[in-house]
Enzyme design. Structure first.
Site, PDB file in Angstrom:
ATOM      1  N   ARG A 230      36.454  41.698  41.894  1.00 31.15           N
ATOM      2  CA  ARG A 230      37.193  42.565  42.826  1.00 31.15           C
ATOM      3  C   ARG A 230      37.971  43.564  41.979  1.00 31.15           C
ATOM      4  NH1 ARG A 230      42.235  40.810  46.813  1.00 31.15           N
ATOM      5  NH2 ARG A 230      42.596  42.897  47.703  1.00 31.15           N
ATOM      6  N   HIS A 231      38.058  44.795  42.450  1.00 33.29           N
ATOM      7  CA  HIS A 231      38.804  45.833  41.714  1.00 33.29           C
ATOM      8  C   HIS A 231      40.217  45.315  41.373  1.00 33.29           C
ATOM      9  CE1 HIS A 231      41.294  46.534  45.279  1.00 33.29           C
ATOM     10  NE2 HIS A 231      40.174  46.399  45.950  1.00 33.29           N
TER      11      HIS A 231
ATOM     12  N   LYS B 222      51.133  45.854  55.831  1.00 29.82           N
ATOM     13  CA  LYS B 222      50.716  44.544  56.353  1.00 29.82           C
ATOM     14  C   LYS B 222      51.888  43.751  56.935  1.00 29.82           C
ATOM     15  CE  LYS B 222      46.705  44.431  53.338  1.00 29.82           C
ATOM     16  NZ  LYS B 222      45.943  43.781  52.268  1.00 29.82           N
TER      17      LYS B 222
ATOM     18  N   THR C  52      43.726  48.850  53.484  1.00 29.76           N
ATOM     19  CA  THR C  52      43.046  49.944  52.787  1.00 29.76           C
ATOM     20  C   THR C  52      41.655  50.234  53.350  1.00 29.76           C
ATOM     21  OG1 THR C  52      44.157  49.119  50.795  1.00 29.76           O
ATOM     22  CG2 THR C  52      42.501  50.863  50.517  1.00 29.76           C
ATOM     23  N   GLY C  53      40.783  49.236  53.369  1.00 31.14           N
ATOM     24  CA  GLY C  53      39.431  49.457  53.902  1.00 31.14           C
ATOM     25  C   GLY C  53      38.707  50.543  53.131  1.00 31.14           C
TER      26      GLY C  53
ATOM     27  N   GLY D 218      37.783  42.819  48.053  1.00 31.53           N
ATOM     28  CA  GLY D 218      38.178  41.495  48.546  1.00 31.53           C
ATOM     29  C   GLY D 218      37.251  40.961  49.625  1.00 31.53           C
ATOM     30  N   ASN D 219      36.951  41.790  50.629  1.00 32.88           N
ATOM     31  CA  ASN D 219      36.167  41.257  51.749  1.00 32.88           C
ATOM     32  C   ASN D 219      34.674  41.445  51.588  1.00 32.88           C
ATOM     33  OD1 ASN D 219      38.272  40.203  53.594  1.00 32.88           O
ATOM     34  ND2 ASN D 219      39.010  42.302  53.298  1.00 32.88           N
TER      35      ASN D 219
ATOM     36  N   GLN E 264      46.698  51.159  44.467  1.00 31.78           N
ATOM     37  CA  GLN E 264      48.009  51.712  44.848  1.00 31.78           C
ATOM     38  C   GLN E 264      48.439  51.170  46.215  1.00 31.78           C
ATOM     39  OE1 GLN E 264      49.859  53.181  42.693  1.00 31.78           O
ATOM     40  NE2 GLN E 264      51.503  53.304  44.201  1.00 31.78           N
TER      41      GLN E 264
ATOM     42  N   GLU F 170      34.454  47.965  50.728  1.00 32.58           N
ATOM     43  CA  GLU F 170      35.364  47.032  51.408  1.00 32.58           C
ATOM     44  C   GLU F 170      35.089  47.032  52.920  1.00 32.58           C
ATOM     45  OE1 GLU F 170      38.681  44.677  50.726  1.00 32.58           O
ATOM     46  OE2 GLU F 170      36.832  44.504  51.861  1.00 32.58           O
ATOM     47  N   ARG F 171      35.474  45.972  53.600  1.00 38.61           N
ATOM     48  CA  ARG F 171      35.362  45.960  55.079  1.00 38.61           C
ATOM     49  C   ARG F 171      36.165  47.149  55.590  1.00 38.61           C
ATOM     50  NH1 ARG F 171      37.655  42.168  58.616  1.00 38.61           N
ATOM     51  NH2 ARG F 171      38.752  41.037  56.980  1.00 38.61           N
TER      52      ARG F 171
END
Ligand SMILES: O=C(O)[C@H](O)COP(=O)(O)O
Length: 201
Positions: free
Chosen positions: A8-9, A96, A21-22, A156-157, A13, A85-86
């Site tokens: 994962r990256h 969040k 983020t998506g 992540g997703n 930021q 990403e999703r």
């Protein structure tokens, strides 16, 4: 036997600002760049044959930093938005914690970690898997079956979708699956491309 490192990256930021983020194409934070450098150091001694990366710069920059650390910037690299990403839909850009205050922790956990529930205007993990897994089967797995070493830099997703498939997790199990930023996850496969073992380096 084939091998794959999923990463994962590094911290972005908007990870730093705790924002959804998506598909918003935000950069790595300074800490995220550091995480990518450290990941490269952990991968010293591994020789990759091919790289795959999403169409988002936080993953592309992570991969570039890792390959630079390994002096392997010349390997074939394939970029595709299938690994993005999703898409977080209307949540993209929102904080969040504020979103949890507004809609409740439970609802945010469902949007972030459930398998088949979509965030408003966005993709469920299932939707994400429906683009990640066909891409993996068609473009990445053949290299693994051929006994090559692959590195996949994503999110992540999009990586939760891949790990769910590789580890054969149920929707209940995937609720508790988190992929940390910048941590190389090594998978070893048999000659048919079936996972034999996996571990974080
Ligand atoms: O898109 C994002 O916000 C992050 O990359 C992943 O967020 P999550 O861990 O809340 O799914």
């Amino acid at each position: 036997m084939g091998m794959a490192v999923l990463i994962r990256h590094g911290e972005s930021q908007w990870n730093l600002e705790n924002r959804f983020t998506g598909w918003v194409d935000v950069p790595l934070s300074p800490r995220g760049e550091e995480e990518a450098k450290k990941a490269g150091a952990k991968l010293k001694g591994y020789r990759f044959d091919v790289a795959f990366v999403s169409a988002l710069k936080r993953a592309q920059d992570t991969l570039a930093i890792v390959l630079r650390e390994l002096n392997q910037t010349d390997i074939p690299t394939y970029q595709d938005q299938a690994l993005n990403e999703r898409h977080y839909g209307d949540l993209q850009g929102l904080n969040k914690a504020e979103t949890a205050q507004k809609f409740g922790e439970q609802q945010v956990k469902i949007w972030r970690r459930s398998f088949d529930i979509k965030p408003p205007g966005g993709e469920s993990l299932k939707d994400t898997a429906e683009r990640v897994l066909p891409y993996y089967e068609a473009n990445i797995k053949p290299h693994i079956v051929a006994g090559r070493s692959v590195i996949i830099a994503a999110h992540g997703n999009s990586l939760r979708a891949l790990v769910m498939h590789l580890d054969r997790l149920t929707p209940e199990q995937v609720l508790e699956l988190n992929i940390p930023t910048g941590a190389p996850l090594l998978y070893e496969f048999d000659s048919a491309g079936v996972p034999l073992a996996h571990r974080y380096l």
